[in-house]
Enzyme design. Structure first.
Site, PDB file in Angstrom:
ATOM      1  N   GLU A 175      29.229  70.880  89.669  1.00 13.06           N
ATOM      2  CA  GLU A 175      28.150  70.842  88.676  1.00 13.06           C
ATOM      3  C   GLU A 175      26.788  70.624  89.322  1.00 13.06           C
ATOM      4  OE1 GLU A 175      28.522  71.568  85.333  1.00 13.06           O
ATOM      5  OE2 GLU A 175      30.432  72.167  86.209  1.00 13.06           O
ATOM      6  N   ARG A 187      16.309  91.159 107.366  1.00 13.88           N
ATOM      7  CA  ARG A 187      15.851  92.548 107.451  1.00 13.88           C
ATOM      8  C   ARG A 187      14.344  92.645 107.711  1.00 13.88           C
ATOM      9  NH1 ARG A 187      17.188  96.207 104.317  1.00 13.88           N
ATOM     10  NH2 ARG A 187      15.265  97.143 103.662  1.00 13.88           N
TER      11      ARG A 187
END
Ligand code: ADE
Length: 252
Positions: A119, A157
């Site tokens: 949670e 990237r």
């Protein structure tokens, strides 16, 4: 660039290190990654990493102590190489991840990324060692591992040398605040659909203009919020004016 990831599922990160652009970038030494399992920092025989929430309610909460120790060891490794570490918790409560945020994080050379489960984590960990929380969207995933990998992939990237074609990242969607234009490759004719003439013309000025117009039209149709967040260049305003006038004339 060095990533330190804190996760109960270290093997999930093979997805980053073992395939594609992110694997190649690691082999080229553009970044390194180490994953620490907070279970290795537990004291009891059961290697407990979570407990029921004070105040009751559903789910389990991750214990502060194993996480704090795992993060401290990760930070120490970054500090050893003379870099100031920055600690991120992937959470739907965080600020939304954007291209601008990815570029800003690329300036930080040592990141600790906490991928939590259950949670949530004990608030005292967030109050003491986490510098910021980042969300990858308004939905809830089963854990922070996929969001952590989304963030890492988006950053990797952008590292110089990560992409084969040096221009690929500079032409991506969002780089100029617009969505990417449509792409075509062989065959010239597919199921009756042809490649737009301009792309076969060899006229690079015209091709660039066509691509910019397509980006503008796509962004206006699908993501008007992106256009509203930036002003149009003179060229962009002119291209849109021309197409809008043509469409007005066609419909009158
Ligand atoms: N953990 C679970 N859901 C998440 C989300 N949407 N973004 C970041 N971390 C998360």
């Amino acid at each position: 660039m060095h990533f330190e990831v804190i996760s109960l599922f270290p093997e999930m990160f093979n997805a980053i290190t073992q395939s594609g652009i992110t694997s190649r970038a690691q082999s080229r030494g553009l970044y390194s990654v180490e994953v620490t399992n907070p279970r290795d920092y537990t004291q009891d025989n059961h290697k407990t990493v979570d407990d029921r929430p004070y105040g009751g309610g559903p789910g389990m909460v991750m214990l502060v102590e194993p996480l704090a120790k795992a993060i401290a060891s990760a930070k120490a490794r970054i500090v050893e190489s003379g870099i100031v570490p920055h600690v991120i918790h992937m959470s739907p409560r965080g600020i939304p991840l954007t291209h601008q945020k990815v570029m800003a994080l690329c300036e930080i050379k040592g990141l600790v990324i906490l991928a939590s489960r259950y949670e949530g984590v004990d608030q005292r960990l967030l109050d003491t060692v986490v510098d910021e929380e980042i969300s990858i969207g308004d939905y809830v995933l089963s854990g922070g591992e996929l969001p952590a990998m989304v963030l890492m992939d988006a950053m990797i990237r952008q590292l110089p040398g990560a992409l084969g074609d040096a221009d690929s990242a500079s032409e991506d969607s969002f780089v100029n605040g617009l969505l990417d234009y449509p792409h075509y490759t062989r065959p010239e004719l597919y199921e009756g659909l042809v490649v737009p003439d301009v792309l076969m013309s060899g006229n690079h000025a015209k091709i660039r203009e066509w691509r910019l117009l397509q980006s503008l039209l796509l962004t206006r149709a699908k993501r008007p919020d992106l256009l509203a967040a930036r002003s149009l260049t003179k060229e962009e305003a002119r291209l849109l004016q021309v197409i809008d006038r043509e469409q007005e004339q066609a419909s009158s």
